[in-house]
Scaffold this active site. Structure first.
Site, PDB file in Angstrom:
ATOM      1  N   SER A 176       0.857  -1.183   0.000  1.00 50.66           N
ATOM      2  CA  SER A 176       0.000   0.000   0.000  1.00 50.66           C
ATOM      3  C   SER A 176       0.894   1.233   0.000  1.00 50.66           C
ATOM      4  CB  SER A 176      -0.892   0.022   1.241  1.00 50.66           C
ATOM      5  OG  SER A 176      -1.514   1.291   1.402  1.00 50.66           O
TER       6      SER A 176
ATOM      7  N   TYR B 239      -2.335  -0.441  10.348  1.00 49.03           N
ATOM      8  CA  TYR B 239      -2.270  -0.922   8.967  1.00 49.03           C
ATOM      9  C   TYR B 239      -1.005  -0.439   8.282  1.00 49.03           C
ATOM     10  CZ  TYR B 239      -3.578  -1.313   4.013  1.00 49.03           C
ATOM     11  OH  TYR B 239      -3.597  -1.598   2.658  1.00 49.03           O
TER      12      TYR B 239
END
Length: 263
Positions: free
Chosen positions: A138, A151
């Site tokens: 990501s 995250y």
């Protein structure tokens, strides 16, 4: 066909980016091990891909045994293993105040440790095939949004692992390890997540220019198209690299406090 006769494990492939990668891989001639937590979705996808091209395993990646089960299934069904796509991840909002040890460890277990375990379990077969690993990370790996702390930590760890193993495994085993860092992608779960944050059913049709200069966000099939390059022989000897797939050259985020905008 760019992936002809390659056998590929794709974690988290009953939906979203993983599903798009599995579909594209089969279209390019590969055999795929589909993985997820949703038996009904796996059955539907196998029906689409064809049982001669795909097999599925339902299992929680937080369970250390799942990695070995995925590798065993690939080899027993298709006779070899050429590539692993570590796509499965928990996406959950948190900041310093709301992140406790249990929560952080949960995300690390699935988002960072599970890919490590799958690479380790698959390495003997990947080395034999001179295959590859593709990690799906990501853009939040670089710093992350304020409300995606745990995250972002997990994806930062994954990116460091890609860089490290991309050198070590290629030198010692001939196995390439690379990574794609997607930006904001319009997956089924992202549509639902934003609705749960209070956005309208069609929130993705009217997005701020800060997040979507193209007036839309990325589609899973666009990530899958990039994945084919890394999974195919076209990527040559390139290893330990991270490809950013976002609309603008921004490392990290300076998102507003409204958590409904995070991605």
């Amino acid at each position: 066909m760019r992936l002809n006769n390659k056998v590929i494990i794709v974690t988290g492939s009953t939906t979203g980016i993983g599903k798009a990668i599995a579909e594209r891989a089969v279209a390019e001639g590969a055999k795929v091990v589909v993985h997820g937590l949703e038996p009904d979705w796996a059955v539907d996808l196998l029906g689409e891909l064809g049982e001669e091209n795909a097999v599925s395993l339902i299992g929680d990646l937080a369970d250390e045994a799942t990695a070995a089960r995925l590798v065993d299934l690939a080899v027993s069904r298709f006779g070899r293993l050429d590539a692993v796509v570590n796509n499965a991840a928990i996406v959950a909002s948190s900041n310093l105040e709301s992140t406790d040890t249990v929560f952080l460890e949960k995300l690390l277990r699935v988002n960072t440790i599970a890919p490590f375990l799958l690479i380790k379990a698959a390495l003997p077969y990947l080395g034999e095939a001179r295959g590859c690993v593709l990690n799906i990370g990501s853009v939040n790996a670089w710093s992350g949004e304020p409300n995606l702390l745990a995250y972002s930590i997990s994806k930062g760890g994954l990116m460091t692992m890609t860089r490290n193993l991309g050198d070590a495994l290629f030198r010692d085993h001939g196995v390439k390890v690379n990574q794609i860092n997607p930006g904001w992608v319009l997956t089924e779960t992202e549509i639902q997540r934003k609705k749960e944050h209070g956005l309208s059913d069609n929130w993705y049709e009217d997005l701020p220019a800060m997040y979507a200069p193209a007036k839309r966000i990325l589609l899973p099939r666009e990530i899958a198209a990039a994945a084919v390059f890394w999974l195919s022989d076209e990527s040559g000897p390139v290893s330990g690299q991270v490809m950013e797939l976002e609309q603008y050259p921004m490392i990290g985020r300076n998102a507003p406090k409204d958590s409904s905008t995070i991605h």
